[in-house]
Write an enzyme that holds these catalytic residues in place. Structure first.
Site, PDB file in Angstrom:
ATOM      1  N   HIS A 263       0.822  -1.215   0.000  1.00 52.06           N
ATOM      2  CA  HIS A 263       0.000   0.000   0.000  1.00 52.06           C
ATOM      3  C   HIS A 263       0.855   1.265   0.000  1.00 52.06           C
ATOM      4  O   HIS A 263       0.382   2.329  -0.385  1.00 52.06           O
ATOM      5  CB  HIS A 263      -1.015  -0.008   1.155  1.00 52.06           C
ATOM      6  CG  HIS A 263      -0.482   0.285   2.511  1.00 52.06           C
ATOM      7  ND1 HIS A 263      -0.193  -0.695   3.429  1.00 52.06           N
ATOM      8  CD2 HIS A 263      -0.217   1.454   3.136  1.00 52.06           C
ATOM      9  CE1 HIS A 263       0.220  -0.146   4.557  1.00 52.06           C
ATOM     10  NE2 HIS A 263       0.223   1.164   4.401  1.00 52.06           N
TER      11      HIS A 263
ATOM     12  N   SER B 225       3.989   2.431   8.338  1.00 53.93           N
ATOM     13  CA  SER B 225       3.728   1.433   7.307  1.00 53.93           C
ATOM     14  C   SER B 225       5.006   1.141   6.531  1.00 53.93           C
ATOM     15  O   SER B 225       5.653   2.051   6.016  1.00 53.93           O
ATOM     16  CB  SER B 225       2.647   1.929   6.347  1.00 53.93           C
ATOM     17  OG  SER B 225       1.399   1.989   6.986  1.00 53.93           O
TER      18      SER B 225
ATOM     19  N   ASP C  15       1.232  -7.733   2.310  1.00 56.88           N
ATOM     20  CA  ASP C  15       1.339  -6.286   2.064  1.00 56.88           C
ATOM     21  C   ASP C  15       2.803  -5.874   1.914  1.00 56.88           C
ATOM     22  O   ASP C  15       3.409  -5.305   2.828  1.00 56.88           O
ATOM     23  CB  ASP C  15       0.676  -5.531   3.216  1.00 56.88           C
ATOM     24  CG  ASP C  15       0.381  -4.078   2.873  1.00 56.88           C
ATOM     25  OD1 ASP C  15       0.912  -3.591   1.863  1.00 56.88           O
ATOM     26  OD2 ASP C  15      -0.379  -3.436   3.609  1.00 56.88           O
TER      27      ASP C  15
END
Length: 717
Positions: free
Chosen positions: A87, A652, A223
Site C-alpha cells: 500500500h 507502514s 502487504d
C-alpha cells in the site's frame, strides 16, 4: 499522613500518556542509550546501543528510510534493494500500470535490473544525524512575548540552524518542535530520487481483504513491494539516468528464517506520522463529537461516488485507485477512533487527570504561569467545535473532488507566469502545461462532476450553524440541496472542462477568463473559506497554543523523574516490545492467536470477489504444500503476525527486527480494538500487524519465480 497520601495520589495521577509503560513509546534514537537500553536488554535485545544508532559508524538507522514522504522502507541488500508495504508503493504501481499492463491487478517482477521501472516522482530520505537545539532556541524567547513575537524569533533561529547544517545544500535539514514547543531538535537527511519498482505481488495478495479486513485481525495480507535505490557513480544522489548504479548502503538488514514465537523481542524503526497523546479532554471531545463524524461522512460520500465509476471501467479504476485507497483508509480509521475513544471513556479519564493537574497549577509557586491553562484550553474548544465540524466537511471536498482545489492552484500558477520576466516565462509555461497534462490524465470528468456536486450538497447542508463559504451559500439558495444541475452546466461552460481549454486561455494571457469561470468561482470560494482567519480567531489560536505548551510543560515538571516521549511527527523513532497474542479468536486457525497461516487465507477465498479472490498459482502451491524452506517448523506457511509495538500511520513498511537486528517482518497495520492509539495507548489490546518475512520470501521465490532477488539478500537460517 493524609497530606503525604494526597501527594502520592497526585504524583500517580499525573502519570498520563505519554509517560512510557513497558512497550509504550516512540523514542528518539539518540536517547536510546540513556532511556531505554536496559529495558530493551531485559526483553532480550542482544545489540549495543551504538549498533542501533551511531553517527560515526554504520548502524541500524542507516538501513531505514522514509519512503516518498509518508511511509517507511528498509534496505535488504548491498545493492539498494528496498522492502516496503504494497500500500506504500500503491501509487507508484498504479502510475506505472495501464489497462494493457495492469501491475496492480497482475503484479510485476523485473527479471533484470534493466527491467526495473522508474515512476515519475518517488524519493527516499536517509537519516544522517540529529541534535538537540532546545537551549539555543528557547534562550531567544520568554513567556512575556506574544505568540506572534515568539514564532517570528523561533523561525529566524530555525532558518539559521538549517543553513548551518545543510553543507551548502548537500543535505536537507529540518528543525522540529516537540512537546508542543518545549523542546527543539534538528534532523539532517539526504534524499535520493532515482527509485525504481523491482517487484510487487498482485493486489489479490498485496491487498488481500481490502477495506473489509483493513484494521482487522486475523489478517492474511501479503502487504509488501520491492523497489531499488539508484545513485550516481560516487554513490551520491543523482537525477534519473540509465548510467546510475544501485546504491551501496552503509547497512542493510540480514533476514532471519528462524521464525518467531510468543514473547520474542521485537523492535521497529520507522517514521510515525502523527500522534496526539497530549491532547486535552476538550480536544478529544471535539474530535469524537464534531470533527471525526464530519470526516467519516464526507469520506464515505466521496468513496461511494468514486466506486460507482471505478466499477464500470478499469481505466477509471487505475486513475482513482490511489485516491480511493487513501480516503478509504482514513474513513475507517476515523470511525474506529470515534468508537474506541468512546468505549475507553477517554474524555472522562482525561478530565480527571486535568482536575488533578489544576490542583498542582493552583499552588502559589505555579499559579501565575499555569493557573489559567486549563480554562484557556476549554474556552478554545468551546469556541471552535462548530468550526471543526465545518472544516472537516470542507476538507473532504478537497480530498475527494479535484475540481474543488485544482482551479485555484492553476490560477496561482498563471498569476506567477504573468508576473515573470520574458526569460522565465517560457520555462514556467512549460511547467504549468506539464502539470495540467498530468492532472487531466488522472481525471474522469463524469466522476469529477458527480463528486463535486455531491460534496457541495453535503457541505452546505451539514455545516450549519457555522457559516459556510458565502458564494456556496448563494448557490444553495438558488439550487436547494441539489447541486448536480448547476455543476453540470457550469462544467460545460468552464475552461476547466479539459486540458486544451485551460491551455488556450493561458496562451491568451487573459486572467479575467479564469476569474469569471463558474468552476473557478466555486474553487476560489472554498479555498478562501479554508484560509479564512478573523482577528478573533487568530487571537484565540495564539492563546490556545500558549496554554497547550504550558500544559505539557506543567505535566512534565510535575513528574521530573519520569521518562516521557514526544508525539510522533514524521521523525525517525524506535519502538520495542514482544511478539504477543490476542485472546483466542475462532476466526483464526492458528494454535495461538499471534500469527495467521496460508490455510486461513485460503479459507477466506471467494472466487471473483474484489477483496477475497486469490491467484490460482497460490492455491496450487497451498494444495501441493509446496512451501519450500519458508514453512514454520510446525509445517504451516506463516502469513502475518502480531507484536505489541507502539506505531501509527507513517510506520507502514517499517522493519520488524529480532533481538539480533535481523529482519523478521514488515509492519503494515494496527488492530481496530486499539484504534484510539493516536490518542491513548492500550497496553492490553494495542497490536502491530506485520507480514512475516518468510511469507514475503515465499511469494518472491515460489509464487513469482523471482528467486534471483533472494541471491542478493543475506538470508540466515
Amino acid at each position: 499522613m493524609k497530606k503525604r497520601l494526597v501527594g502520592l495520589c497526585l504524583a500517580l495521577v499525573l502519570l498520563i500518556p505519554p509517560v512510557a509503560r513497558a512497550n509504550e513509546g516512540m523514542w528518539f534514537l539518540m536517547h536510546i542509550a540513556r532511556l531505554n537500553y536496559r529495558d530493551m536488554q531485559k526483553l532480550g535485545l542482544q545489540l549495543t546501543a551504538e549498533e542501533i544508532y551511531s553517527i560515526n559508524n554504520s548502524s541500524l538507522k542507516d538501513a531505514v528510510v522514509q519512503f516518498n514522504g509518508g511511509c517507511t522502507a528498509e534496505l535488504i541488500s548491498r545493492d539498494g534493494l528496498l522492502l516496503t508495504n504494497h500500500h506504500c508503493g500503491y501509487g507508484a504501481i498504479a502510475e506505472l500500470s495501464t489497462p494493457e499492463n495492469n501491475y496492480l491487478r497482475d503484479g510485476f517482477w523485473a527479471k533484470t535490473r534493466d527491467q526495473e521501472l522508474k515512476p515519475k516522482s518517488l524519493f527516499v530520505r536517509f537519516f544522517i544525524r540529529m541534535d538537540d537545539v532546545t537551549q539555543r532556541i528557547l534562550s531567544k524567547v520568554n513567556n512575556s512575548m506574544t505568540e506572534e513575537e515568539r514564532d517570528r524569533i523561533i523561525r529566524e533561529e530555525i532558518a539559521k540552524i538549517e543553513r548551518e547544517n545543510s553543507e551548502g545544500g548537500k543535505y536537507v535539514v529540518s528543525v522540529r518542535s516537540f512537546y508542543e514547543g518545549n523542546e527543539y531538535y534538528y534532523f539532517v537527511y539526504q534524499d535520493y530520487s532515482d527509485v525504481r519498482l523491482v517487484g510487487t505481488p498482485p493486489e489479490s495478495i498485496g491487498k488481500f481483504g481490502g477495506d473489509t479486513d483493513n484494521w482487522e485481525w486475523p489478517r492474511h495480507t501479503g502487504d509488501f513491494s520491492l523497489f531499488r535505490v539508484y545513485a550516481g557513480p560516487d554513490n551520491q544522489p543523482a537525477a534519473y539516468s540509465k548510467a546510475n548504479v544501485p546504491f551501496k548502503p552503509k547497512h542493510f538488514f540480514p533476514i532471519s528464517l528462524a521464525g518467531i514465537k510468543e514473547g520474542d523481542f521485537a523492535m521497529i524503526l520507522g517514521y510515525p506520522g502523527r500522534t496526539n497523546r497530549w491532547l486535552p479532554s476538550a480536544g478529544v471531545q471535539q474530535n469524537v463529537s464534531y470533527a471525526y463524524p464530519a470526516w467519516v461522512e464526507g469520506s464515505k460520500l466521496g468513496m461511494d461516488v468514486m466506486k460507482k465509476y471505478m466499477d464500470k471501467d478499469d481505466a477509471v479504476r487505475l486513475m482513482y485507485a490511489t485516491k480511493y485507497s487513501q480516503v478509504a483508509n482514513y474513513w475507517k480509521n476515523r470511525q474506529g477512533m470515534i468508537d474506541a475513544l468512546t468505549k475507553h471513556r477517554t474524555v472522562a479519564t482525561r478530565q480527571k487527570q486535568e482536575r488533578i493537574f489544576q490542583r498542582w497549577a493552583n499552588k502559589p509557586e505555579n499559579r501565575e504561569l499555569y493557573g489559567s491553562v486549563m480554562a484557556d484550553i476549554q474556552a478554545y474548544y468551546d469556541a471552535t467545535n462548530l468550526k471543526a465540524r465545518h472544516d472537516n466537511y470542507l476538507m473532504t471536498i478537497f480530498r475527494t473532488a479535484t475540481l474543488s482545489i485544482f482551479p485555484v492552484r492553476i490560477k496561482n500558477s498563471i498569476d506567477a507566469l504573468l508576473k515573470a520576466d520574458a526569460e522565465r516565462r517560457n520555462m514556467l509555461k512549460e511547467r504549468i502545461f506539464a502539470t495540467i497534462d498530468e492532472q487531466y490524465a488522472d481525471m474522469y470528468m463524469p466522476l469529477e462532476e458527480d463528486v463535486l456536486a455531491a460534496q457541495l450538497a453535503l457541505y452546505s447542508s451539514k455545516s450549519a450553524p457555522y457559516p459556510i463559504a458565502p458564494y456556496i451559500e448563494e448557490l444553495r439558495k438558488r439550487t436547494g440541496d441539489n447541486f448536480h444541475p448547476y455543476v453540470a452546466n457550469a462544467l460545460k461552460a468552464s475552461v476547466f472542462s479539459s486540458a486544451e481549454r485551460i491551455k488556450a486561455v493561458i496562451e491568451l494571457g487573459d486572467i479575467a477568463l479564469i476569474e469569471a469561470d463558474p468552476i473557478y468561482k466555486i474553487s476560489s470560494a472554498l479555498f478562501e473559506k479554508y484560509r479564512e482567519e478573523t482577528p478573533e480567531q487568530k487571537q484565540l489560536e495564539a492563546k490556545y497554543r500558549r496554554a497547550f505548551r504550558l500544559m505539557v510543560d506543567g505535566f512534565r515538571r510535575a513528574n521530573p523523574n519520569k521518562a516521557f516521549y514526544p508525539d510522533a511527527n514524521s521523525t525517525l523513532r524506535l519502538t520495542y516490545g514482544t511478539v504477543r497474542a490476542l485472546p483466542r479468536d475462532p476466526r483464526n486457525d492458528a494454535a495461538r492467536n499471534y500469527y495467521t497461516t496460508l490455510k486461513g487465507k485460503i479459507a477466506k477465498y471467494k472466487p471473483g470477489d474484489e477483496e477475497f479472490d486469490l491467484p490460482k498459482r497460490l492455491i496450487d502451491l497451498y494444495n501441493a504444500r509446496d512451501f519450500g524452506q519458508y514453512a514454520d517448523k510446525a509445517g504451516f506457511m506463516p502469513v502475518n503476525f502480531l507484536t505489541d509495538n507502539d506505531i501509527t500511520g507513517g510506520n507502514s513498511g517499517s522493519p520488524v527486527l529480532n533481538a539480533k537486528g535481523e529482519l523478521i517482518g514488515c509492519a503494515f497495520d494496527g488492530n481496530i480494538e486499539a484504534m484510539a492509539g493516536d490518542v491513548i495507548f492500550d497496553e492490553k489490546l494495542q497490536r502491530t500487524i506485520n507480514v512475516d518475512i518468510r511469507y514475503v520470501l515465499f511469494i518472491i521465490d515460489k509464487f513469482a519465480n523471482a528467486g534471483h532477488l533472494l541471491e542478493e539478500m543475506e538470508i540466515r537460517k
